[in-house]
Design a protein around this motif. Sequence first.
Motif, PDB file in Angstrom:
ATOM      1  N   PRO A  69      43.172  35.171 -31.052  1.00 44.95           N
ATOM      2  CA  PRO A  69      42.119  35.986 -30.430  1.00 44.95           C
ATOM      3  C   PRO A  69      42.702  37.000 -29.470  1.00 44.95           C
ATOM      4  CG  PRO A  69      42.145  33.788 -29.481  1.00 44.95           C
ATOM      5  CD  PRO A  69      43.096  33.767 -30.645  1.00 44.95           C
ATOM      6  N   PRO A  70      42.011  38.130 -29.301  1.00 46.47           N
ATOM      7  CA  PRO A  70      42.508  39.151 -28.372  1.00 46.47           C
ATOM      8  C   PRO A  70      42.569  38.608 -26.948  1.00 46.47           C
ATOM      9  CG  PRO A  70      40.237  39.590 -29.013  1.00 46.47           C
ATOM     10  CD  PRO A  70      40.727  38.490 -29.897  1.00 46.47           C
ATOM     11  N   ILE A 127      30.893  37.458 -26.500  1.00 45.09           N
ATOM     12  CA  ILE A 127      31.931  37.512 -25.477  1.00 45.09           C
ATOM     13  C   ILE A 127      31.313  37.409 -24.092  1.00 45.09           C
ATOM     14  CG2 ILE A 127      33.700  38.988 -24.412  1.00 45.09           C
ATOM     15  CD1 ILE A 127      34.282  40.068 -27.215  1.00 45.09           C
ATOM     16  N   GLY A 128      30.176  38.099 -23.900  1.00 45.94           N
ATOM     17  CA  GLY A 128      29.519  38.047 -22.598  1.00 45.94           C
ATOM     18  C   GLY A 128      29.094  36.650 -22.229  1.00 45.94           C
ATOM     19  N   VAL A 129      28.567  35.904 -23.204  1.00 43.71           N
ATOM     20  CA  VAL A 129      28.155  34.528 -22.932  1.00 43.71           C
ATOM     21  C   VAL A 129      29.355  33.666 -22.596  1.00 43.71           C
ATOM     22  CG1 VAL A 129      27.166  32.452 -23.961  1.00 43.71           C
ATOM     23  CG2 VAL A 129      26.052  34.644 -24.307  1.00 43.71           C
ATOM     24  N   ASN A 167      37.041  33.983 -25.640  1.00 39.64           N
ATOM     25  CA  ASN A 167      37.458  33.902 -24.243  1.00 39.64           C
ATOM     26  C   ASN A 167      38.901  33.453 -24.096  1.00 39.64           C
ATOM     27  OD1 ASN A 167      36.916  31.252 -25.062  1.00 39.64           O
ATOM     28  ND2 ASN A 167      36.400  30.609 -22.998  1.00 39.64           N
ATOM     29  N   ASN A 168      39.517  33.018 -25.208  1.00 43.35           N
ATOM     30  CA  ASN A 168      40.956  32.730 -25.249  1.00 43.35           C
ATOM     31  C   ASN A 168      41.376  31.697 -24.212  1.00 43.35           C
ATOM     32  OD1 ASN A 168      43.447  33.021 -26.389  1.00 43.35           O
ATOM     33  ND2 ASN A 168      44.034  34.783 -25.163  1.00 43.35           N
ATOM     34  N   LYS A 169      40.521  30.708 -23.987  1.00 46.21           N
ATOM     35  CA  LYS A 169      40.854  29.692 -22.997  1.00 46.21           C
ATOM     36  C   LYS A 169      40.352  28.336 -23.483  1.00 46.21           C
ATOM     37  CE  LYS A 169      40.791  28.891 -18.032  1.00 46.21           C
ATOM     38  NZ  LYS A 169      40.439  29.452 -16.727  1.00 46.21           N
ATOM     39  N   ILE A 170      41.131  27.304 -23.272  1.00 49.07           N
ATOM     40  CA  ILE A 170      40.721  25.966 -23.668  1.00 49.07           C
ATOM     41  C   ILE A 170      41.200  24.984 -22.618  1.00 49.07           C
ATOM     42  CG2 ILE A 170      42.778  25.504 -25.075  1.00 49.07           C
ATOM     43  CD1 ILE A 170      40.942  24.037 -27.026  1.00 49.07           C
ATOM     44  N   TYR A 171      40.375  24.002 -22.319  1.00 51.53           N
ATOM     45  CA  TYR A 171      40.731  22.997 -21.324  1.00 51.53           C
ATOM     46  C   TYR A 171      41.251  21.758 -22.043  1.00 51.53           C
ATOM     47  CZ  TYR A 171      38.179  26.064 -18.258  1.00 51.53           C
ATOM     48  OH  TYR A 171      37.764  27.165 -17.565  1.00 51.53           O
ATOM     49  N   LYS A 172      42.512  21.452 -21.868  1.00 50.79           N
ATOM     50  CA  LYS A 172      43.120  20.297 -22.514  1.00 50.79           C
ATOM     51  C   LYS A 172      42.819  19.037 -21.707  1.00 50.79           C
ATOM     52  CE  LYS A 172      45.170  22.287 -26.015  1.00 50.79           C
ATOM     53  NZ  LYS A 172      44.781  21.971 -27.411  1.00 50.79           N
ATOM     54  N   ILE A 173      42.185  18.080 -22.349  1.00 52.91           N
ATOM     55  CA  ILE A 173      41.847  16.812 -21.703  1.00 52.91           C
ATOM     56  C   ILE A 173      42.537  15.693 -22.470  1.00 52.91           C
ATOM     57  CG2 ILE A 173      39.954  15.241 -21.145  1.00 52.91           C
ATOM     58  CD1 ILE A 173      38.161  17.711 -20.866  1.00 52.91           C
ATOM     59  N   ASP A 174      43.393  14.961 -21.792  1.00 51.33           N
ATOM     60  CA  ASP A 174      44.179  13.899 -22.439  1.00 51.33           C
ATOM     61  C   ASP A 174      43.372  12.624 -22.660  1.00 51.33           C
ATOM     62  OD1 ASP A 174      46.440  15.535 -22.452  1.00 51.33           O
ATOM     63  OD2 ASP A 174      46.997  14.927 -20.415  1.00 51.33           O
ATOM     64  N   ASP A 175      42.414  12.375 -21.785  1.00 50.04           N
ATOM     65  CA  ASP A 175      41.606  11.168 -21.872  1.00 50.04           C
ATOM     66  C   ASP A 175      40.653  11.277 -23.074  1.00 50.04           C
ATOM     67  OD1 ASP A 175      39.460   9.287 -21.516  1.00 50.04           O
ATOM     68  OD2 ASP A 175      40.049   9.072 -19.417  1.00 50.04           O
ATOM     69  N   GLN A 176      40.934  10.532 -24.140  1.00 50.76           N
ATOM     70  CA  GLN A 176      40.157  10.638 -25.376  1.00 50.76           C
ATOM     71  C   GLN A 176      38.696  10.238 -25.190  1.00 50.76           C
ATOM     72  OE1 GLN A 176      41.407  12.089 -28.191  1.00 50.76           O
ATOM     73  NE2 GLN A 176      43.110  12.488 -26.794  1.00 50.76           N
ATOM     74  N   LYS A 177      38.451   9.227 -24.366  1.00 51.09           N
ATOM     75  CA  LYS A 177      37.072   8.796 -24.114  1.00 51.09           C
ATOM     76  C   LYS A 177      36.294   9.902 -23.406  1.00 51.09           C
ATOM     77  CE  LYS A 177      34.328   5.120 -21.936  1.00 51.09           C
ATOM     78  NZ  LYS A 177      33.444   6.077 -21.248  1.00 51.09           N
ATOM     79  N   ASN A 204      37.977  39.124 -40.105  1.00 49.38           N
ATOM     80  CA  ASN A 204      39.410  38.788 -40.126  1.00 49.38           C
ATOM     81  C   ASN A 204      39.710  37.973 -41.386  1.00 49.38           C
ATOM     82  OD1 ASN A 204      41.027  39.381 -37.371  1.00 49.38           O
ATOM     83  ND2 ASN A 204      38.870  39.041 -36.927  1.00 49.38           N
ATOM     84  N   ILE A 205      39.552  38.616 -42.530  1.00 47.24           N
ATOM     85  CA  ILE A 205      39.750  37.959 -43.817  1.00 47.24           C
ATOM     86  C   ILE A 205      41.141  37.330 -43.887  1.00 47.24           C
ATOM     87  CG2 ILE A 205      40.118  38.424 -46.281  1.00 47.24           C
ATOM     88  CD1 ILE A 205      37.211  38.226 -45.574  1.00 47.24           C
TER      89      ILE A 205
END
Length: 389
Positions: free
Chosen positions: A384-385, A8-10, A198-208, A280-281
């Motif tokens: 994720p929490p 989590i720290g990283v 970290n419960n965060k994701i960056y959505k990038i539409d450009d597939q390339k 988390n079985i």
Amino acid sequence: MKKIFLIIGVLLSMTTNSFSIIALMTEYTCPIGGEKFKTHFILPQCPTNKFVMFKREFTKEELEKYEKIINSKEYKSIPKNPSEHYYLAKFYELAGGFSDIEIGKAYYNAYNKLAFYGYKKNESLIKEALTKGISHLEKSLASRDKNDFPWDLAYLYVYNKEYDKVNLLMEKQDKSLHLERIANFYYSISDTGRVEENNKIYKIDDQKAKKDFRKKALYYLQELSKKNSEPYLEEILLIRQAILHKSLGDTKSLDELFSKTPSEYWTSVILFYLDEPENNIGKVFNEKNPATEEDLKKALTYAEKLVKVNEKNNKRDITEKNKYNHSLILKAESERRLGKFEEASKTLSKINLKDIKETIYVYNFEKLKELIEKKDSTVEKFFPPKIMY
């Protein structure tokens, strides 16, 4: 638990948001007007006059100057509640004497709060925070300390879909100082579809661009693995590379990576093939793209090998018994997911509950036993929490 906190720290180190910390309610007295108030924000803002307390102490001369600014037409015309960071950025501009990096960071934080953290969306303010943040941070590059990695500008480029500028900025960074930061940055924007702690994701539409970022993340993680001198990072780097190989559809490189992995990391390998977070079985990261039968067979192969390794040391102490029991749980889970309920039941029967001292293992044992008895091989989505801001 130590490993989880380190991971989590990283992950949290990938962001520079000053408000990404859990904070308690604290009482303040506004230095202009004397209003008393409580807030949990790291950056306190006086409720009535909207002055942002950006430092602990102010001189009399400063307060006289700042009072004129917050009473000015320009400051008062700021729309209601656009975030304390937006107010601070505007204040810095009106006050003068503040550096481009201070103004740019304030706009960066303003953009993050306005765009992502529950504020009523004001598209014009969001766009202003984005463009002004980029402008001021670009101006600050020449005078920026070489040890100061430009997370803020890099992320604003991503948000503004200026992907070529992202890569150019990374290329200019000193690899001897910032290799880990570059690897972390590219991994954070690689958009693998897997949300971690970290419960965060960056959505990038450009597939390339998305594919390019994944390849760059993989390259820098591999470079970091070669030079890594921190043992706790090895497992994190391993799994991140595995996630990227999978997202790029390169199963051959993925299997080769794991074939060279020492037994101390086989638990992570098993969980990766199962697509389950630790402890988390039955819950998976990607419910829409479940593990294939081939993946589950690979998980079972590593689980069987891990059981044999841990069985040799099972009599030593409670720590070794925990490892052995945990490997049996992973083996039984792999068998359950494959629909091998009889085998899974036999595997669980080898566990003596008296030997299980960790509460989470007891919970997993009971849950797994119930699913096996029901002959249920289904999984649930893992959430994720959430991190409190």
